[in-house]
Each structure stands twice: as structure tokens, then as C-alpha cells.
Design an enzyme around this catalytic site. Structure first.
Site, mmCIF file in Angstrom:
data_model
loop_
_atom_site.group_PDB
_atom_site.id
_atom_site.type_symbol
_atom_site.label_atom_id
_atom_site.label_comp_id
_atom_site.label_asym_id
_atom_site.label_seq_id
_atom_site.Cartn_x
_atom_site.Cartn_y
_atom_site.Cartn_z
ATOM 1 N N CYS A 222 -26.318 6.719 34.783
ATOM 2 C CA CYS A 222 -25.616 5.601 34.508
ATOM 3 C C CYS A 222 -25.675 4.067 34.474
ATOM 4 O O CYS A 222 -26.032 4.190 35.802
ATOM 5 C CB CYS A 222 -24.448 5.739 33.030
ATOM 6 S SG CYS A 222 -23.884 6.751 32.060
ATOM 7 N N ASN B 188 -30.729 3.261 33.573
ATOM 8 C CA ASN B 188 -30.453 4.350 34.221
ATOM 9 C C ASN B 188 -31.017 5.323 34.327
ATOM 10 O O ASN B 188 -32.434 5.210 34.235
ATOM 11 C CB ASN B 188 -29.243 4.849 32.681
ATOM 12 C CG ASN B 188 -30.688 5.153 31.346
ATOM 13 O OD1 ASN B 188 -31.431 4.456 30.979
ATOM 14 N ND2 ASN B 188 -30.658 5.612 30.767
ATOM 15 N N GLU C 40 -32.282 9.479 34.571
ATOM 16 C CA GLU C 40 -32.274 10.397 33.748
ATOM 17 C C GLU C 40 -33.216 11.690 35.218
ATOM 18 O O GLU C 40 -33.699 11.738 35.771
ATOM 19 C CB GLU C 40 -32.918 10.735 32.527
ATOM 20 C CG GLU C 40 -31.189 9.782 31.638
ATOM 21 C CD GLU C 40 -32.226 10.012 30.026
ATOM 22 O OE1 GLU C 40 -33.321 10.233 29.488
ATOM 23 O OE2 GLU C 40 -31.025 9.246 29.316
ATOM 24 N N GLU D 85 -25.188 0.984 34.415
ATOM 25 C CA GLU D 85 -23.831 0.479 35.028
ATOM 26 C C GLU D 85 -23.119 0.850 36.744
ATOM 27 O O GLU D 85 -22.915 0.391 37.336
ATOM 28 C CB GLU D 85 -22.247 0.746 34.328
ATOM 29 C CG GLU D 85 -22.617 0.687 33.241
ATOM 30 C CD GLU D 85 -23.155 1.659 31.209
ATOM 31 O OE1 GLU D 85 -24.043 2.179 32.013
ATOM 32 O OE2 GLU D 85 -22.241 1.400 30.614
ATOM 33 N N CYS E 29 -17.759 5.162 33.960
ATOM 34 C CA CYS E 29 -18.339 3.966 34.117
ATOM 35 C C CYS E 29 -17.364 3.406 33.860
ATOM 36 O O CYS E 29 -16.773 2.579 35.099
ATOM 37 C CB CYS E 29 -18.845 3.469 33.609
ATOM 38 S SG CYS E 29 -21.176 3.988 33.939
ATOM 39 N N CYS F 283 -19.892 4.102 29.260
ATOM 40 C CA CYS F 283 -19.188 5.052 29.180
ATOM 41 C C CYS F 283 -17.654 5.706 30.357
ATOM 42 O O CYS F 283 -17.343 4.692 30.457
ATOM 43 C CB CYS F 283 -20.016 6.585 29.016
ATOM 44 S SG CYS F 283 -20.245 6.658 30.693
HETATM 45 N N1 THU Z 1 -25.917 5.472 29.491
HETATM 46 C C1 THU Z 1 -25.616 4.541 30.201
HETATM 47 O O1 THU Z 1 -26.643 3.831 31.016
HETATM 48 N N2 THU Z 1 -24.354 3.843 30.386
HETATM 49 C C2 THU Z 1 -23.567 4.127 29.587
HETATM 50 O O2 THU Z 1 -22.549 3.805 29.084
HETATM 51 C C3 THU Z 1 -23.946 4.712 28.461
HETATM 52 C C4 THU Z 1 -24.867 5.885 28.638
HETATM 53 C C5 THU Z 1 -27.232 6.236 28.846
HETATM 54 C C6 THU Z 1 -27.313 7.813 29.653
HETATM 55 C C7 THU Z 1 -28.195 8.656 29.389
HETATM 56 O O3 THU Z 1 -29.488 8.263 30.362
HETATM 57 C C8 THU Z 1 -28.742 7.315 28.140
HETATM 58 O O4 THU Z 1 -27.422 6.573 28.139
HETATM 59 C C9 THU Z 1 -28.003 8.315 26.634
HETATM 60 O O5 THU Z 1 -27.174 9.369 27.230
#
Ligand code: THU
Length: 164
Positions: A72, A61, A63, A74, A114, A111
């Protein structure tokens, strides 16, 4: 009135019960957490996918101070697969999540966005379902059915052609 009841099969196991190939993919997902840029959530997610040609790609991930720009793990991995190996189906996707306390005991599920991208990836490759391995230190989940299991009532390409 008609009623539809959907079934979802989730297999629960420990990491040790996974096949060698699946354990290697989980390890790649755990390692991918090192590349996470997550100063806002302190929640590092790693994803590793296995392509039909045997290549493993990873993502983590990423940010941003402008929160909606976050991406994300994925989707970083899935878009990388689409960009680098557009002809190769994604066979398996493993996901791991790391906090300050270590890897999460329970699996980190993908999520909704994804799942939507997983679905489109499957469709690009003739509907080949993407096996999911969700890693947790206490328990792992395996979902074999792909997006049809994870995302019922899908919005897809054909939805826009429903009059024809
Ligand atoms: N996140 C992912 O990378 N994958 C997911 O399926 C759920 C959430 C990340 C996004 C963000 O950087 C952190 O987790 C908190 O939501």
C-alpha cells in the site's frame, strides 16, 4: 459486566477548508499517485507524510502479479520515513486515490495493515499521534487521534509482556 464505549472524532470538510499546510500535503499525495504501479486494480493510491523536521515524503501503491506481494501507498511512505529519518516523528499523513474516472469523490481510508504500521510508527516516537487527512473531491476527513482511534484493542509490543 463492564462496558467500554469508544469514541472516534472525524472532521469532515472540503479541500478548500483545509489549512494551507494540509492542502500542500494533499497535493503531494495526489501527485504521488503518478508513481503508482497498479495494473491489477487500476486503483492508484498516493500518500504524503510530514515529518517533525518539516520533510515531506511520499509513497504510492506497488502491485505484483503475485498479489500478496502488493504494498500500500501508506506503508511505502511510512517505511521510507523509518528508513531515512528514524529519529523523526510523523506528524501528518495525507491519502488520495485515483481511478480512471479521476480522484475519488469519497476519501480512501487506510487498510488495517497500514493502521497497524501507523500505530508502531507512533510508538517509536513516544506515542505522537499521526494526524490523517483523507482526501476526496467531494469531501475530506481529518482524524486527529491517531492509531488509538483507528485501531482499538491494539496488538502491540507490550501485549507480549502482559505477564510481567
Ligand atoms: N491500497 C493502498 O495503497 N492503500 C490502502 O489503504 C488501501 C489499498 C492499494 C492496494 C492495492 O494496490 C489497491 O489499493 C487496491 O486494493
Amino acid at each position: 459486566m463492564k462496558e467500554f464505549v469508544l469514541e472516534l472524532k472525524i472532521q469532515e470538510c472540503s479541500e478548500a477548508e483545509l489549512s494551507k499546510e494540509d492542502r500542500q500535503l494533499v497535493e503531494a499525495a495526489r501527485r504521488a499517485c503518478d508513481g503508482s504501479y497498479s495494473p491489477y486494480s487500476d486503483f492508484a493510491v498516493g500518500a504524503a507524510l510530514l515529518l517533525a523536521n518539516g520533510v515531506v515524503l511520499t509513497g504510492s501503491n506497488q502491485e505484483n502479479a503475485a498479489y500478496p506481494c502488493c504494498m500500500c501507498a501508506e506503508r511505502v511512505a511510512l517505511f521510507q520515513a523509518g528508513a531515512l529519518y528514524p529519529q523523526e516523528a510523523v506528524k501528518t499523513l495525507a491519502i488520495a486515490a485515483l481511478t480512471k474516472e479521476g480522484f475519488t469523490p469519497r476519501p480512501c481510508p487506510p487498510c488495517g495493515s497500514c493502521r497497524q504500521v501507523m500505530m508502531e510508527t507512533e510508538m517509536r516516537h513516544g506515542g505522537t499521534p499521526i494526524r490523517l487527512i483523507l482526501y476526496g473531491t467531494q469531501v475530506c476527513y481529518i482524524v486527529e487521534g491517531g492509531a488509538k482511534d483507528l485501531l482499538p484493542l491494539q496488538f502491540e509490543k507490550d501485549t507480549m509482556n502482559s505477564h510481567s
